[in-house]
Design a protein around this motif. Structure first.
Motif, PDB file in Angstrom:
ATOM      1  N   UNK A  61      15.654  -9.080   2.520  1.00  9.45           N
ATOM      2  CA  UNK A  61      15.223  -8.651   1.197  1.00  9.45           C
ATOM      3  C   UNK A  61      14.081  -9.514   0.675  1.00  9.45           C
ATOM      4  N   UNK A  62      14.080 -10.809   1.060  1.00  6.27           N
ATOM      5  CA  UNK A  62      13.013 -11.698   0.620  1.00  6.27           C
ATOM      6  C   UNK A  62      11.691 -11.295   1.261  1.00  6.27           C
ATOM      7  N   UNK A  63      11.705 -11.093   2.579  1.00  7.18           N
ATOM      8  CA  UNK A  63      10.469 -10.707   3.249  1.00  7.18           C
ATOM      9  C   UNK A  63      10.033  -9.303   2.842  1.00  7.18           C
ATOM     10  N   UNK A  64      10.996  -8.456   2.477  1.00  8.12           N
ATOM     11  CA  UNK A  64      10.661  -7.105   2.030  1.00  8.12           C
ATOM     12  C   UNK A  64       9.756  -7.153   0.796  1.00  8.12           C
ATOM     13  N   UNK A  65      10.037  -8.051  -0.118  1.00 11.00           N
ATOM     14  CA  UNK A  65       9.217  -8.160  -1.326  1.00 11.00           C
ATOM     15  C   UNK A  65       7.781  -8.528  -0.980  1.00 11.00           C
ATOM     16  N   UNK A  66       7.600  -9.461  -0.044  1.00  9.59           N
ATOM     17  CA  UNK A  66       6.253  -9.881   0.354  1.00  9.59           C
ATOM     18  C   UNK A  66       5.527  -8.757   1.079  1.00  9.59           C
ATOM     19  N   UNK A  67       6.234  -8.076   1.976  1.00 11.02           N
ATOM     20  CA  UNK A  67       5.620  -6.976   2.712  1.00 11.02           C
ATOM     21  C   UNK A  67       5.245  -5.844   1.764  1.00 11.02           C
ATOM     22  N   UNK A  68       6.127  -5.544   0.811  1.00 15.71           N
ATOM     23  CA  UNK A  68       5.849  -4.468  -0.131  1.00 15.71           C
ATOM     24  C   UNK A  68       4.631  -4.790  -0.988  1.00 15.71           C
ATOM     25  N   UNK A  69       4.515  -6.044  -1.410  1.00 13.88           N
ATOM     26  CA  UNK A  69       3.359  -6.438  -2.222  1.00 13.88           C
ATOM     27  C   UNK A  69       2.062  -6.289  -1.431  1.00 13.88           C
ATOM     28  N   UNK A  70       2.090  -6.701  -0.176  1.00 17.13           N
ATOM     29  CA  UNK A  70       0.908  -6.550   0.693  1.00 17.13           C
ATOM     30  C   UNK A  70       0.558  -5.088   0.871  1.00 17.13           C
ATOM     31  N   UNK A  71       1.584  -4.276   1.099  1.00 22.93           N
ATOM     32  CA  UNK A  71       1.386  -2.845   1.312  1.00 22.93           C
ATOM     33  C   UNK A  71       0.752  -2.194   0.080  1.00 22.93           C
ATOM     34  N   UNK A  72       1.274  -2.519  -1.098  1.00 28.51           N
ATOM     35  CA  UNK A  72       0.760  -1.899  -2.320  1.00 28.51           C
ATOM     36  C   UNK A  72      -0.680  -2.326  -2.596  1.00 28.51           C
ATOM     37  N   UNK A  78      -7.361   1.323  -0.704  1.00 29.48           N
ATOM     38  CA  UNK A  78      -7.699   2.623  -0.082  1.00 29.48           C
ATOM     39  C   UNK A  78      -7.822   3.701  -1.151  1.00 29.48           C
ATOM     40  N   UNK A  79      -6.954   3.676  -2.131  1.00 29.59           N
ATOM     41  CA  UNK A  79      -6.997   4.696  -3.184  1.00 29.59           C
ATOM     42  C   UNK A  79      -8.296   4.613  -3.977  1.00 29.59           C
ATOM     43  N   UNK A  80      -8.758   3.422  -4.249  1.00 27.13           N
ATOM     44  CA  UNK A  80     -10.016   3.285  -4.989  1.00 27.13           C
ATOM     45  C   UNK A  80     -11.198   3.796  -4.189  1.00 27.13           C
ATOM     46  N   UNK A  81     -11.096   3.728  -2.868  1.00 25.07           N
ATOM     47  CA  UNK A  81     -12.170   4.252  -2.027  1.00 25.07           C
ATOM     48  C   UNK A  81     -12.087   5.773  -1.887  1.00 25.07           C
ATOM     49  N   UNK A  82     -10.877   6.292  -1.696  1.00 22.98           N
ATOM     50  CA  UNK A  82     -10.676   7.722  -1.424  1.00 22.98           C
ATOM     51  C   UNK A  82     -10.727   8.553  -2.699  1.00 22.98           C
ATOM     52  N   UNK A  83     -10.251   7.998  -3.812  1.00 25.31           N
ATOM     53  CA  UNK A  83     -10.133   8.717  -5.076  1.00 25.31           C
ATOM     54  C   UNK A  83      -9.285   9.989  -4.912  1.00 25.31           C
ATOM     55  N   UNK A  84      -8.016   9.826  -4.542  1.00 21.70           N
ATOM     56  CA  UNK A  84      -7.165  11.004  -4.315  1.00 21.70           C
ATOM     57  C   UNK A  84      -6.790  11.699  -5.612  1.00 21.70           C
ATOM     58  N   UNK A  85      -6.473  12.977  -5.495  1.00 17.44           N
ATOM     59  CA  UNK A  85      -5.919  13.719  -6.627  1.00 17.44           C
ATOM     60  C   UNK A  85      -4.431  13.425  -6.774  1.00 17.44           C
ATOM     61  N   UNK A  86      -3.736  13.312  -5.620  1.00 20.40           N
ATOM     62  CA  UNK A  86      -2.290  13.120  -5.617  1.00 20.40           C
ATOM     63  C   UNK A  86      -1.934  12.060  -4.579  1.00 20.40           C
ATOM     64  N   UNK A  87      -1.008  11.180  -4.950  1.00 11.45           N
ATOM     65  CA  UNK A  87      -0.376  10.265  -3.996  1.00 11.45           C
ATOM     66  C   UNK A  87       1.099  10.626  -3.965  1.00 11.45           C
ATOM     67  N   UNK A  88       1.620  10.876  -2.774  1.00 10.04           N
ATOM     68  CA  UNK A  88       3.002  11.345  -2.680  1.00 10.04           C
ATOM     69  C   UNK A  88       3.774  10.551  -1.640  1.00 10.04           C
ATOM     70  N   UNK A  89       5.094  10.512  -1.811  1.00  8.07           N
ATOM     71  CA  UNK A  89       5.954   9.732  -0.923  1.00  8.07           C
ATOM     72  C   UNK A  89       7.400  10.080  -1.180  1.00  8.07           C
ATOM     73  N   UNK A  94       5.502   2.397  -4.018  1.00  6.27           N
ATOM     74  CA  UNK A  94       4.078   2.073  -3.856  1.00  6.27           C
ATOM     75  C   UNK A  94       3.197   3.202  -4.370  1.00  6.27           C
ATOM     76  N   UNK A  95       3.556   4.444  -4.060  1.00  7.34           N
ATOM     77  CA  UNK A  95       2.759   5.593  -4.501  1.00  7.34           C
ATOM     78  C   UNK A  95       2.670   5.655  -6.016  1.00  7.34           C
ATOM     79  N   UNK A  96       3.806   5.475  -6.695  1.00  3.72           N
ATOM     80  CA  UNK A  96       3.825   5.551  -8.156  1.00  3.72           C
ATOM     81  C   UNK A  96       3.065   4.389  -8.780  1.00  3.72           C
ATOM     82  N   UNK A 125       7.162   4.900 -13.238  1.00  2.00           N
ATOM     83  CA  UNK A 125       5.714   5.024 -13.050  1.00  2.00           C
ATOM     84  C   UNK A 125       5.307   6.387 -12.481  1.00  2.00           C
ATOM     85  N   UNK A 126       6.272   7.184 -12.007  1.00  2.00           N
ATOM     86  CA  UNK A 126       5.961   8.450 -11.346  1.00  2.00           C
ATOM     87  C   UNK A 126       5.621   9.538 -12.363  1.00  2.00           C
ATOM     88  N   UNK A 127       4.748  10.454 -11.958  1.00  2.00           N
ATOM     89  CA  UNK A 127       4.402  11.593 -12.810  1.00  2.00           C
ATOM     90  C   UNK A 127       5.381  12.741 -12.625  1.00  2.00           C
TER      91      UNK A 127
END
Length: 357
Positions: A61-72, A78-89, A94-96, A125-127
């Motif tokens: 669970x400890x390493x999960x927090x670090x990995x999740x932060x890196x992932x987000x 990537x989102x700032x580069x792609x400018x998506x209309x929708x992020x889904x998961x 992370x998506x929200x 945070x989800x729409x």
């Protein structure tokens, strides 16, 4: 329309596989990002889905927090580069989060009521949050319910037909009576404080005494004395195997539900009950849920009873289920396109194609 899809579990690959193909066929731009987890990346490769891995695996669970932060953080770039209309998961933490600090809208699919860490971190945070109608929690105005299960996004008969060659691949005769036994690792965040079968060796012996060949699949390493029962096949062939089994005995809800919607009787042994496992049990009789103190013994005897007393009603029960439930891939695509249209109506959806609903 531009869509980002995030993958953090093998089941997410199965769920989004057909929506990805459908969206691309309709002319939409789809970007898939993954966090290495179990066999998720192997599945993406097996299905030839273009993707980028943004973070590695976690072992606590400890390493999960670090990995999740890196992932987000990487997903945000990537989102700032792609400018998506929708992020889904699925789950969609992370998506929200990423969508909430960009111009994108977030669409979350989920079916696991007891995964409170994910719901607390992601739902606010989800729409839009899509859940099966049998989901027990009421989320509020952002919730969309539908008559189906995640597993019907990839195992509906319009999407999947089992291939019998899998039997030869795992060393079984075409007329063999066999069971698939799924052991969980019990290290997921929502599994803390719970445990699996006390003695898997006893489980295997009892099933063999009932005339079944036992195929064992486990998260992590099984007990050393049961290593010979593990089978080898590519991860995308697992559903073929479930479709031809006589019975499936599983500590994991997803595997049990997959077997059930394929028409294979499933015994789910786990202290954590879910809306969809209860419905598959009470409404359709395709899954037998055991969550009480005697769940191990009762679940095992139920699996043996199914093997020793063949019942010809499984196919009819599945037919009734399919008559009541939808092809969930169609719902996923429709929800993505609807949210994208509301976000940017000038470019969200290409001209209508008469070949698509």
């Amino acid at each position: 329309m531009r869509v980002m899809i995030t993958i953090q579990h093998p089941g997410h690959v199965h769920f989004f596989r057909h929506p990805i193909a459908e969206l691309e066929a309709r002319g939409h731009e789809v970007h898939v990002f993954a966090r290495e987890s179990d066999v998720a990346v192997r599945l993406l490769e097996a299905y030839d889905i273009d993707h980028e891995v943004l973070a590695g695996e976690s072992d606590s669970l400890v390493s999960l927090a670090a990995v999740q932060a890196t992932y987000e953080l990487r997903l945000l770039r990537r989102a700032r580069r792609i400018e998506p209309d929708v992020i889904t998961a699925i789950g969609g933490v992370a998506a929200a989060h990423v969508a909430s600090v960009t111009s994108a809208k977030s669409l979350v699919f989920y079916d696991t009521e007891h995964a409170t860490l994910i719901t607390k971190l992601g739902y606010p945070f989800a729409d839009v949050i899509c859940t099966p109608a049998c989901y027990r929690d009421e989320i509020g105005a952002k919730q969309v319910t539908y008559p189906g299960y995640h597993e019907l996004a990839y195992l509906h008969p319009d999407r999947f037909e089992p291939d019998p060659t899998v039997l030869e691949e795992v060393g079984l005769d075409s007329d063999a009576s066999f069971t698939v036994v799924r052991l969980s690792s019990w290290d997921a965040s929502h599994d803390v404080g719970h445990g699996g079968f006390d003695d898997p060796r006893t489980v295997v012996d009892r099933l063999e005494d009932a005339g079944l060949q036992v195929l064992l699949t486990a998260e992590g390493e099984p007990p050393a004395e049961l290593a010979s029962y593990q089978f080898e096949t590519s991860p995308d062939r697992m559903h073929d195997l479930l479709a031809y089994a006589d019975v499936v005995l599983s500590e994991g809800a997803t595997t049990a539900a997959e077997a059930a919607v394929l028409g294979t009787p499933a015994v789910y042994v786990n202290p954590l009950s879910l809306g969809y496992t209860t419905e598959l049990d009470a409404e359709y009789g395709l899954l037998f849920e055991y969550s009480g103190e005697a769940r191990h013994a009762r679940g095992l005897e139920q699996a043996v009873s199914i093997a020793e007393e063949p019942d010809e009603t499984w196919a009819r029960r599945r037919e009734r289920l399919l008559a009541d439930r939808i092809d969930v891939t169609e719902l996923v695509v429709r929800q993505i396109e609807t949210l994208a249209r509301a976000h940017t109506p000038d470019r969200a959806t290409p001209a209508a194609n008469p070949d698509h609903p």
